[in-house]
Design a protein around this motif. Structure first.
Motif, PDB file in Angstrom:
ATOM      1  N   ILE A  39      -2.796   4.990   5.273  1.00 58.51           N
ATOM      2  CA  ILE A  39      -2.752   6.344   5.836  1.00 58.51           C
ATOM      3  C   ILE A  39      -1.754   6.376   6.983  1.00 58.51           C
ATOM      4  O   ILE A  39      -1.907   5.673   7.987  1.00 58.51           O
ATOM      5  CB  ILE A  39      -4.147   6.776   6.311  1.00 58.51           C
ATOM      6  CG1 ILE A  39      -5.115   6.797   5.124  1.00 58.51           C
ATOM      7  CG2 ILE A  39      -4.087   8.163   6.960  1.00 58.51           C
ATOM      8  CD1 ILE A  39      -6.558   6.927   5.508  1.00 58.51           C
ATOM      9  N   ILE A  40      -0.729   7.207   6.821  1.00 58.16           N
ATOM     10  CA  ILE A  40       0.299   7.317   7.861  1.00 58.16           C
ATOM     11  C   ILE A  40       0.067   8.534   8.747  1.00 58.16           C
ATOM     12  O   ILE A  40       0.617   8.619   9.849  1.00 58.16           O
ATOM     13  CB  ILE A  40       1.712   7.389   7.246  1.00 58.16           C
ATOM     14  CG1 ILE A  40       1.829   8.602   6.314  1.00 58.16           C
ATOM     15  CG2 ILE A  40       2.052   6.097   6.521  1.00 58.16           C
ATOM     16  CD1 ILE A  40       3.248   8.900   5.871  1.00 58.16           C
ATOM     17  N   CYS A  41      -0.766   9.480   8.276  1.00 60.05           N
ATOM     18  CA  CYS A  41      -0.999  10.691   9.063  1.00 60.05           C
ATOM     19  C   CYS A  41      -2.268  11.386   8.575  1.00 60.05           C
ATOM     20  O   CYS A  41      -2.547  11.407   7.377  1.00 60.05           O
ATOM     21  CB  CYS A  41       0.195  11.642   8.939  1.00 60.05           C
ATOM     22  SG  CYS A  41       0.031  13.182   9.905  1.00 60.05           S
ATOM     23  N   SER A  57       3.057  16.669  -1.576  1.00 60.23           N
ATOM     24  CA  SER A  57       3.097  15.906  -2.828  1.00 60.23           C
ATOM     25  C   SER A  57       4.468  16.014  -3.478  1.00 60.23           C
ATOM     26  O   SER A  57       5.033  15.013  -3.951  1.00 60.23           O
ATOM     27  CB  SER A  57       2.010  16.431  -3.770  1.00 60.23           C
ATOM     28  OG  SER A  57       2.183  15.937  -5.070  1.00 60.23           O
ATOM     29  N   HIS A  58       5.035  17.231  -3.482  1.00 59.69           N
ATOM     30  CA  HIS A  58       6.350  17.436  -4.098  1.00 59.69           C
ATOM     31  C   HIS A  58       7.461  16.738  -3.308  1.00 59.69           C
ATOM     32  O   HIS A  58       8.560  16.539  -3.831  1.00 59.69           O
ATOM     33  CB  HIS A  58       6.652  18.929  -4.213  1.00 59.69           C
ATOM     34  CG  HIS A  58       5.741  19.634  -5.168  1.00 59.69           C
ATOM     35  ND1 HIS A  58       5.438  20.977  -5.066  1.00 59.69           N
ATOM     36  CD2 HIS A  58       5.050  19.188  -6.240  1.00 59.69           C
ATOM     37  CE1 HIS A  58       4.601  21.302  -6.035  1.00 59.69           C
ATOM     38  NE2 HIS A  58       4.347  20.246  -6.755  1.00 59.69           N
ATOM     39  N   ASN A  59       7.143  16.380  -2.059  1.00 57.96           N
ATOM     40  CA  ASN A  59       8.112  15.631  -1.248  1.00 57.96           C
ATOM     41  C   ASN A  59       7.866  14.131  -1.310  1.00 57.96           C
ATOM     42  O   ASN A  59       8.411  13.376  -0.501  1.00 57.96           O
ATOM     43  CB  ASN A  59       8.069  16.115   0.202  1.00 57.96           C
ATOM     44  CG  ASN A  59       8.909  17.357   0.427  1.00 57.96           C
ATOM     45  OD1 ASN A  59      10.126  17.280   0.575  1.00 57.96           O
ATOM     46  ND2 ASN A  59       8.251  18.522   0.425  1.00 57.96           N
ATOM     47  N   GLY A  60       7.024  13.709  -2.261  1.00 57.79           N
ATOM     48  CA  GLY A  60       6.893  12.276  -2.535  1.00 57.79           C
ATOM     49  C   GLY A  60       5.722  11.575  -1.877  1.00 57.79           C
ATOM     50  O   GLY A  60       5.625  10.341  -1.967  1.00 57.79           O
ATOM     51  N   PHE A  61       4.827  12.316  -1.225  1.00 63.11           N
ATOM     52  CA  PHE A  61       3.714  11.667  -0.547  1.00 63.11           C
ATOM     53  C   PHE A  61       2.460  11.644  -1.415  1.00 63.11           C
ATOM     54  O   PHE A  61       2.172  12.596  -2.147  1.00 63.11           O
ATOM     55  CB  PHE A  61       3.385  12.387   0.770  1.00 63.11           C
ATOM     56  CG  PHE A  61       4.465  12.277   1.802  1.00 63.11           C
ATOM     57  CD1 PHE A  61       4.617  11.122   2.549  1.00 63.11           C
ATOM     58  CD2 PHE A  61       5.351  13.325   2.010  1.00 63.11           C
ATOM     59  CE1 PHE A  61       5.620  11.010   3.489  1.00 63.11           C
ATOM     60  CE2 PHE A  61       6.353  13.229   2.947  1.00 63.11           C
ATOM     61  CZ  PHE A  61       6.490  12.065   3.692  1.00 63.11           C
ATOM     62  N   PRO A  76       0.832  -1.214   0.000  1.00 61.87           N
ATOM     63  CA  PRO A  76       0.000   0.000   0.000  1.00 61.87           C
ATOM     64  C   PRO A  76       0.863   1.259   0.000  1.00 61.87           C
ATOM     65  O   PRO A  76       1.931   1.299   0.608  1.00 61.87           O
ATOM     66  CB  PRO A  76      -0.802  -0.127   1.300  1.00 61.87           C
ATOM     67  CG  PRO A  76      -0.776  -1.580   1.638  1.00 61.87           C
ATOM     68  CD  PRO A  76       0.547  -2.085   1.152  1.00 61.87           C
ATOM     69  N   THR A  77       0.406   2.290  -0.697  1.00 65.00           N
ATOM     70  CA  THR A  77       1.142   3.547  -0.810  1.00 65.00           C
ATOM     71  C   THR A  77       0.978   4.375   0.458  1.00 65.00           C
ATOM     72  O   THR A  77      -0.151   4.635   0.887  1.00 65.00           O
ATOM     73  CB  THR A  77       0.624   4.367  -2.004  1.00 65.00           C
ATOM     74  OG1 THR A  77       0.705   3.570  -3.183  1.00 65.00           O
ATOM     75  CG2 THR A  77       1.429   5.640  -2.179  1.00 65.00           C
ATOM     76  N   GLN A 106       7.267   7.675   9.640  1.00 71.02           N
ATOM     77  CA  GLN A 106       6.043   6.899   9.872  1.00 71.02           C
ATOM     78  C   GLN A 106       5.846   5.822   8.816  1.00 71.02           C
ATOM     79  O   GLN A 106       5.034   4.908   9.008  1.00 71.02           O
ATOM     80  CB  GLN A 106       4.819   7.817   9.892  1.00 71.02           C
ATOM     81  CG  GLN A 106       4.933   9.034  10.769  1.00 71.02           C
ATOM     82  CD  GLN A 106       5.466   8.732  12.153  1.00 71.02           C
ATOM     83  OE1 GLN A 106       4.939   7.876  12.857  1.00 71.02           O
ATOM     84  NE2 GLN A 106       6.517   9.453  12.542  1.00 71.02           N
ATOM     85  N   VAL A 107       6.587   5.928   7.707  1.00 74.47           N
ATOM     86  CA  VAL A 107       6.437   4.962   6.627  1.00 74.47           C
ATOM     87  C   VAL A 107       7.009   3.611   7.035  1.00 74.47           C
ATOM     88  O   VAL A 107       6.518   2.545   6.652  1.00 74.47           O
ATOM     89  CB  VAL A 107       7.134   5.468   5.346  1.00 74.47           C
ATOM     90  CG1 VAL A 107       7.086   4.424   4.244  1.00 74.47           C
ATOM     91  CG2 VAL A 107       6.485   6.763   4.882  1.00 74.47           C
ATOM     92  N   PHE A 108       8.044   3.635   7.850  1.00 66.70           N
ATOM     93  CA  PHE A 108       8.748   2.407   8.195  1.00 66.70           C
ATOM     94  C   PHE A 108       8.292   1.834   9.534  1.00 66.70           C
ATOM     95  O   PHE A 108       7.788   2.531  10.377  1.00 66.70           O
ATOM     96  CB  PHE A 108      10.255   2.664   8.223  1.00 66.70           C
ATOM     97  CG  PHE A 108      10.766   3.236   6.931  1.00 66.70           C
ATOM     98  CD1 PHE A 108      10.874   2.438   5.795  1.00 66.70           C
ATOM     99  CD2 PHE A 108      11.097   4.579   6.828  1.00 66.70           C
ATOM    100  CE1 PHE A 108      11.337   2.974   4.610  1.00 66.70           C
ATOM    101  CE2 PHE A 108      11.557   5.131   5.645  1.00 66.70           C
ATOM    102  CZ  PHE A 108      11.686   4.317   4.530  1.00 66.70           C
TER     103      PHE A 108
END
Length: 461
Positions: free
Chosen positions: A111-113, A32-36, A6-7, A459-461
């Motif tokens: 959803i991470i945040c 978004s520009h930071n890759g999220f 999941p993204t 939070q991704v990891f």
């Protein structure tokens, strides 16, 4: 086929008002520009309005839209702030929880945040309940955040009563902050006592949401509000949140998440005007005037004998059709239903901004070094006017006559006074330099945003 991994996704929850959605969308673009991956959530009503205006589609790979019912019927008046706020508070939290469940059930996004407008602080409550980290964005000044966060203290000290009404005249929130007129409390300037009381009791519960997260993001800078930010050090200034700072240099590109269609013919018109000559007159998405005041504005602009760009919304005449006085020729000016404001304010032809002083508009004007003529309509705009005129000293206010009107002569008087004051222009340009350096690489707001982005990536990891 379902994605195996999941993204990582940030869910952003925006209050359905132009001055809230614009900075929230600009933050969404930065993430978004930071890759999220970002899912931008607001009410069905606001979502449908934005979609009907949007010309340039968002990159569906990084930003998506979702919406929830606000609990009102299609025919209900959504300018009734108390009614709308109560309805949203009673109906949206449970639906927001179901939205998160549905997103996770599909399995494509994780959803991470949740980043919620503080006005929708219940979104953080829902996130916490579901084991998701949260952050809050305050789209107004840090000073008004300090007011909201200290409501209990203000009641305990007898500054305000249990309904938020002022008991004492002045208050100093901290020894390092100047005394504040209690009439500037933003919940006391809604123009209707019952609405003021209802909204105050909503704000009264804000502190419980603030306590649920360590991330209080704010559309301001340390240089603008040093004493306030020292008083509430948990607040992280990441402003100014500007559309033009998102790598968007195309003069004809549309702003995202607008409630009204932007008229770009005004940019071509500005190109024909002398440097620093045009009065830009815009009172935001909610301010309304009666026919008498509308007439005085028109005659005042005529009286200045200067070129002007005047935004007169198409919904301006909700109950009575506004008519221009016979004496108004308007030959020196241009009237549009809505303008690409950030592009207008950055145009070299603009001399000053006649504004309602919403914080979003204030930050845009300050970031472009444009002096202000302040005409607040409601809520925090009265504090913003005081801040611009008395603290920053880059603007002037209007005085009303015995009939409660700002006369055409008063408009001309203040325009002439402002534009003949070289010190105001100089201070405006100094503030512009400070604000823009904040969002440049290595600037304070840029570094603060990097801190938040790094935390999100953890939070991704």
């Amino acid at each position: 086929m379902r994605n195996q991994t999941p993204t990582p996704t940030v869910l952003m929850l925006a209050c359905p008002a132009s001055g809230h959605i614009n900075p929230m969308m600009n933050l969404a673009l930065k993430l978004s520009h930071n890759g999220f991956q970002v899912i931008f959530v607001t009410t069905d009503f606001a979502h449908n309005r934005i979609k009907s205006i949007m010309v340039d589609p968002l990159d569906s790979n990084t930003i998506q839209f979702a919406s929830l019912p606000d609990g009102l019927s299609p025919d209900d008046d959504r300018t009734d702030m108390a009614k709308l706020t109560v309805s949203i508070t009673n109906t949206m939290p449970s639906m927001f929880e179901k939205l998160i469940e549905d997103i996770h059930m599909k399995g494509d996004d994780r959803i991470i945040c949740v980043v919620a407008d503080v006005v929708f602080g219940w979104g953080i409550q829902v996130a916490c309940k579901m084991g998701i980290k949260g952050a809050l964005l305050w789209t107004a000044s840090a000073a008004t955040l300090a007011m909201a966060d200290n409501i209990s203290m203000l009641m305990d000290k007898g500054v305000i009563d249990s309904n938020g009404r002022a008991i004492t005249k002045n208050i100093q929130l901290s020894p390092t902050m100047p005394a504040m007129d209690t009439e500037l409390f933003f919940w006391l300037n809604i123009n209707d006592s019952e609405t003021e009381k209802t909204l105050f009791h909503c704000f009264e519960h804000f502190s419980q949401f603030l306590d649920l997260t360590d991330w209080w993001l704010c559309n301001t800078t340390y240089e603008l509000e040093p004493a306030v930010l020292s008083f509430i050090p948990k607040t992280l200034p990441i402003g100014p949140l500007l559309s033009n700072s998102n790598n968007n240099t195309n003069q004809n590109s549309r702003s995202l998440a607008q409630f009204y269609e932007e008229d770009f013919s005004c940019i071509n018109w500005l190109d024909q005007q002398p440097h620093c000559s045009v009065l830009y007159v815009a009172f935001g998405s909610m301010a309304l005037f009666d026919q008498n005041q509308f007439t005085q504005i028109a005659l005042g602009l005529e009286l200045t004998n200067r070129p002007f760009l005047w935004v007169v919304r198409e919904d301006y005449n909700r109950s009575i059709r506004m008519t221009y006085p016979n004496e108004f020729q308007g030959k020196k000016g241009k009237i549009v239903a809505w303008a690409p404001q950030q592009k207008v304010l950055s145009h070299p032809a603009i001399a000053c901004f006649v504004s309602h002083c919403g914080w979003n508009s204030s930050m845009e004007g300050l970031s472009n070094g444009v002096p202000f003529l302040c005409w607040p309509y409601f809520s925090d705009q009265h504090y913003d006017k005081h801040f611009i005129c008395n603290d920053l000293k880059v603007g002037l206010g209007f005085d009303k006559d015995e009939n409660g009107l700002v006369s055409s002569k008063e408009i001309k008087l203040k325009v002439d006074k402002l534009l003949n004051d070289v010190k105001i222009r100089s201070r405006s340009l100094q503030i512009k330099e400070k604000l823009m350096s904040n969002i440049a690489e290595g600037g304070g707001s840029s570094e603060n945003l990097k801190r938040f982005v790094m935390w999100l990536k953890e939070q991704v990891f």
